[in-house]
Design an enzyme around this catalytic site. Structure first.
Site, PDB file in Angstrom:
ATOM      1  N   ARG A 191       1.099  -1.202  -0.021  1.00 32.18           N
ATOM      2  CA  ARG A 191      -0.008   0.003   0.056  1.00 32.18           C
ATOM      3  C   ARG A 191       0.921   1.095   0.050  1.00 32.18           C
ATOM      4  NH1 ARG A 191      -2.825  -2.909   4.053  1.00 32.18           N
ATOM      5  NH2 ARG A 191      -4.601  -4.118   3.195  1.00 32.18           N
ATOM      6  N   LYS A 213       1.991  11.298 -11.322  1.00 31.08           N
ATOM      7  CA  LYS A 213       0.728  10.415 -12.035  1.00 31.08           C
ATOM      8  C   LYS A 213       1.514   9.043 -12.489  1.00 31.08           C
ATOM      9  CE  LYS A 213      -2.727  13.521 -14.555  1.00 31.08           C
ATOM     10  NZ  LYS A 213      -3.115  13.708 -15.860  1.00 31.08           N
ATOM     11  N   GLU A 255       6.844  18.308 -25.151  1.00 30.39           N
ATOM     12  CA  GLU A 255       6.307  18.531 -23.781  1.00 30.39           C
ATOM     13  C   GLU A 255       6.861  19.990 -23.070  1.00 30.39           C
ATOM     14  OE1 GLU A 255       3.909  17.152 -22.530  1.00 30.39           O
ATOM     15  OE2 GLU A 255       3.872  14.878 -22.868  1.00 30.39           O
ATOM     16  N   LYS A 297       5.384  22.744 -14.086  1.00 31.14           N
ATOM     17  CA  LYS A 297       4.697  21.739 -13.631  1.00 31.14           C
ATOM     18  C   LYS A 297       4.656  21.718 -12.293  1.00 31.14           C
ATOM     19  CE  LYS A 297       3.343  17.196 -14.345  1.00 31.14           C
ATOM     20  NZ  LYS A 297       3.647  16.025 -15.038  1.00 31.14           N
ATOM     21  N   GLU A 307      -5.947  16.645 -10.260  1.00 30.01           N
ATOM     22  CA  GLU A 307      -6.594  17.178 -11.467  1.00 30.01           C
ATOM     23  C   GLU A 307      -7.769  17.221 -11.567  1.00 30.01           C
ATOM     24  OE1 GLU A 307      -4.964  15.011 -15.006  1.00 30.01           O
ATOM     25  OE2 GLU A 307      -6.823  15.173 -16.026  1.00 30.01           O
ATOM     26  N   ARG A 311      -4.937  21.329 -13.492  1.00 32.47           N
ATOM     27  CA  ARG A 311      -3.882  20.386 -13.851  1.00 32.47           C
ATOM     28  C   ARG A 311      -4.359  19.591 -15.273  1.00 32.47           C
ATOM     29  NH1 ARG A 311      -0.697  15.698 -10.694  1.00 32.47           N
ATOM     30  NH2 ARG A 311       0.660  15.124 -12.492  1.00 32.47           N
ATOM     31  N   ASN A 315      -2.964  18.323 -20.225  1.00 29.34           N
ATOM     32  CA  ASN A 315      -3.342  17.190 -21.130  1.00 29.34           C
ATOM     33  C   ASN A 315      -3.508  17.903 -22.510  1.00 29.34           C
ATOM     34  OD1 ASN A 315      -4.920  14.447 -21.069  1.00 29.34           O
ATOM     35  ND2 ASN A 315      -3.666  14.727 -19.546  1.00 29.34           N
ATOM     36  N   HIS A 318      -3.292  15.481 -25.491  1.00 28.53           N
ATOM     37  CA  HIS A 318      -3.228  14.061 -25.093  1.00 28.53           C
ATOM     38  C   HIS A 318      -4.491  12.990 -25.452  1.00 28.53           C
ATOM     39  CE1 HIS A 318       0.243  15.696 -23.166  1.00 28.53           C
ATOM     40  NE2 HIS A 318       0.518  14.635 -22.428  1.00 28.53           N
ATOM     41  N   HIS A 322      -3.076  10.244 -27.142  1.00 33.74           N
ATOM     42  CA  HIS A 322      -3.460   8.932 -26.579  1.00 33.74           C
ATOM     43  C   HIS A 322      -4.132   7.977 -27.638  1.00 33.74           C
ATOM     44  CE1 HIS A 322      -2.690  10.169 -21.938  1.00 33.74           C
ATOM     45  NE2 HIS A 322      -1.927  10.289 -22.878  1.00 33.74           N
ATOM     46  N   HIS A 335       5.305   8.590 -27.235  1.00 38.66           N
ATOM     47  CA  HIS A 335       4.352   9.576 -26.420  1.00 38.66           C
ATOM     48  C   HIS A 335       4.632  11.105 -26.990  1.00 38.66           C
ATOM     49  CE1 HIS A 335       1.495  11.274 -23.528  1.00 38.66           C
ATOM     50  NE2 HIS A 335       2.566  11.772 -22.734  1.00 38.66           N
TER      51      HIS A 335
HETATM   52  O1  LIG Z   1       0.969  15.666 -15.120  1.00 31.51           O
HETATM   53  C1  LIG Z   1      -0.056  15.820 -15.986  1.00 31.51           C
HETATM   54  O2  LIG Z   1      -1.216  15.878 -15.312  1.00 31.51           O
HETATM   55  C2  LIG Z   1      -0.177  15.461 -17.414  1.00 31.51           C
HETATM   56  O3  LIG Z   1      -1.349  15.240 -17.707  1.00 31.51           O
HETATM   57  C3  LIG Z   1       1.039  15.391 -17.872  1.00 31.51           C
HETATM   58  C4  LIG Z   1       1.309  14.417 -19.161  1.00 31.51           C
HETATM   59  O4  LIG Z   1       2.046  15.288 -20.110  1.00 31.51           O
HETATM   60  C5  LIG Z   1       1.360  13.114 -19.157  1.00 31.51           C
HETATM   61  O5  LIG Z   1       1.799  12.378 -20.364  1.00 31.51           O
HETATM   62  C6  LIG Z   1       0.545  12.325 -18.336  1.00 31.51           C
HETATM   63  O6  LIG Z   1       0.987  10.952 -17.980  1.00 31.51           O
HETATM   64  C7  LIG Z   1      -0.816  12.348 -19.077  1.00 31.51           C
HETATM   65  O7  LIG Z   1      -1.691  11.753 -18.204  1.00 31.51           O
HETATM   66  P1  LIG Z   1      -3.031  11.241 -18.320  1.00 31.51           P
HETATM   67  O8  LIG Z   1      -3.822  11.501 -17.165  1.00 31.51           O
HETATM   68  O9  LIG Z   1      -3.708  11.930 -19.647  1.00 31.51           O
HETATM   69  O10 LIG Z   1      -2.847   9.751 -18.425  1.00 31.51           O
END
Ligand SMILES: O=C(O)C(=O)C[C@@H](O)[C@H](O)[C@H](O)COP(=O)(O)O
Length: 450
Positions: A191, A213, A255, A297, A307, A311, A315, A318, A322, A335
């Site tokens: 844990r 993350k 990035e 950041k 998030e 935050r 994205n 993304h 993704h 990525h």
């Molecule tokens: O730190 C964050 O918040 C980000 O979204 C940074 C992104 O650049 C990074 O690729 C992150 O891993 C993407 O997260 P996700 O929640 O979209 O999977």
């Protein structure tokens, strides 16, 4: 049954969606519920926008504090769950004092990949041993396709085999894949055990190693299984960038540029002016880019660790990126490459919404192209493929798709305030470009798989 709010229009693309060929066995996709769209008329911006034609952002006031003498520099991330340092220095991976302050128990497990192990593992294990802990090693294969539960289980097996306990430390030595999977393993083993990020790619330095993350991929969606779990320290030895290949360097540059696009237009303009120095690995330019990026950041993570608001702007691109990564098969596009093309798409969509001028998209495309990053999605990712993956994006809430778009240069917003037709038209725009001029289009993808 899902009853949509009255102002929300139902998604009209034919369902059930067909999964891409390699997921043909996945029943989960074919039974996916429809996405909902709020449409442009609804009150829907999740992070409030001021006006449609907002001015470019000025540099935000950043709170990450810098300390440390000489060439070394320490920033701090004040996340709600943990405060920790980002240490910038050079030639420190072999030094016990680099790690000693962050080791708690009597054991450490270094997780790395085959590429990085050959370069840096010896010096890190020597430093840890000299710092007084028993050191174990787990070497994974190199590549995004191994960021999976199967490989996370290999880390847990190693933890069990070597009898790690709650005070033992996991050390993630590698790029984003190693950082994400090791962080996730650390979050779940008994844990939660302490972990240290030692990023060895530019992308990991400026993005994935900071902010907690952690995750592994699911075949249906990137980073779908994970946890918010902050490291105890991020150790950046800037010398490691010397061994980075050009493609990985460019992926990190994507990035870096992102911070300018989403929140600091002056920094974007600095990236525009200095992109050739970054590509040529000019030390001063790279250091400035890394420090600025980490400040951004750290600032965002301090404001919104999990998030729930700002935050999400990290994205940008993304959702599209993704989808490209998952649809092409993890690892086919890096990525950062997929996110570069995704950011261009998000800019294009913002133009179509009338929020920014097309000049912004062109400037973003020019910077990425000079860094040899793709500025187009692969033509094999169809509208239906995009929508299939977009439907499982983590920003979908109560069936409503939310995207990060630009309301102004340097001002990103999380919003559901767009008609579905604009999203579809944006994606189709690239298919039309491809049809009109496949040769030029392929050039804009720089030889990546199509
Ligand atoms: O730190 C964050 O918040 C980000 O979204 C940074 C992104 O650049 C990074 O690729 C992150 O891993 C993407 O997260 P996700 O929640 O979209 O999977």
């Amino acid at each position: 049954m899902l009853i949509p709010p009255t102002h929300t229009s139902r998604f009209t693309l034919p369902f059930p969606l067909s999964p891409p060929p390699f997921l043909a066995m996945s029943a989960a996709f074919t039974s996916a519920p429809p996405l909902l769209f709020r449409g442009a008329s609804a009150r829907a911006a999740v992070i409030p926008r001021r006006s449609r034609r907002a001015r470019p952002s000025r540099a935000p006031r950043m709170s990450a504090r810098a300390t440390a003498p000489g060439n070394a520099l320490t920033l701090h991330v004040d996340a709600a769950s943990r405060r920790y340092p980002i240490l910038f220095a050079n030639a420190v991976l072999h030094k016990p004092e680099t790690f000693a302050p962050y080791l708690t128990g009597d054991k450490a497990l270094v997780v790395t990949n085959t590429t990085v192990a050959a370069l840096y593992l010896d010096r890190v294990t020597a430093a840890l041993a000299a710092a007084g802990v028993a050191v174990f090693v787990e070497v994974l294969p190199d590549g995004e396709e191994f960021k999976s539960l199967e490989y996370a289980a290999k880390i847990w097996d190693a933890c069990m085999r070597h009898r790690l306990d709650r005070k033992s430390t996991l050390v993630a030595l590698g790029g984003g894949v190693i950082g994400d999977i090791t962080g996730f393993a650390a979050a779940a083993f008994v844990r939660g055990v302490p972990f240290i990020q030692v990023p060895t790619t530019l992308l990991a330095v400026v993005d994935s190693s900071v902010g907690g993350k952690t995750a592994v991929n699911h075949p249906m969606g990137k980073n779908m299984i994970g946890a918010f779990y902050q490291p105890h320290a991020v150790v950046v030895d800037t010398d490691v960038l010397a061994t980075l290949d050009d493609r990985q360097l460019a992926a990190g540059i994507a990035e870096v540029v992102k911070y300018g696009i989403i929140r600091d237009w002056q920094f974007f303009e600095w990236c525009e002016a200095n992109i050739d120095r970054l590509v040529a690995r000019d030390q001063a330019a790279l250091r400035y880019a890394m420090v600025q990026s980490c400040k951004h950041k750290a600032d965002i993570v301090a404001a919104d660790e999990r998030e729930s608001g700002v935050r999400a702007t990290l994205n940008l691109g993304h959702t599209f990126g993704h989808a490209i990564e998952a649809c092409m098969g993890y690892g086919a596009w890096l990525h950062g490459e997929a996110v570069a093309a995704g950011m261009v798409m998000a800019c294009e969509m913002s133009v179509r919404m009338g929020w920014i001028s097309s000049d912004v998209t062109q400037r973003v495309e020019r910077v990425f192209a000079r860094a040899s990053l793709p500025i187009r999605p692969p033509p094999s990712v169809t509208l239906q493929n995009f929508m299939t993956y977009i439907s499982v994006d983590k920003k979908v809430e109560a069936g409503v798709l939310r995207l990060i778009l630009l309301e102004a240069p340097g001002k990103a917003v999380l919003t559901a305030d767009f008609p579905e037709s604009v999203l579809f038209d944006t994606i189709m725009h690239y298919h039309q470009l491809y049809k009109a001029s496949p040769g030029t289009y392929e050039h804009a993808m720089l030889g990546l798989p199509q």
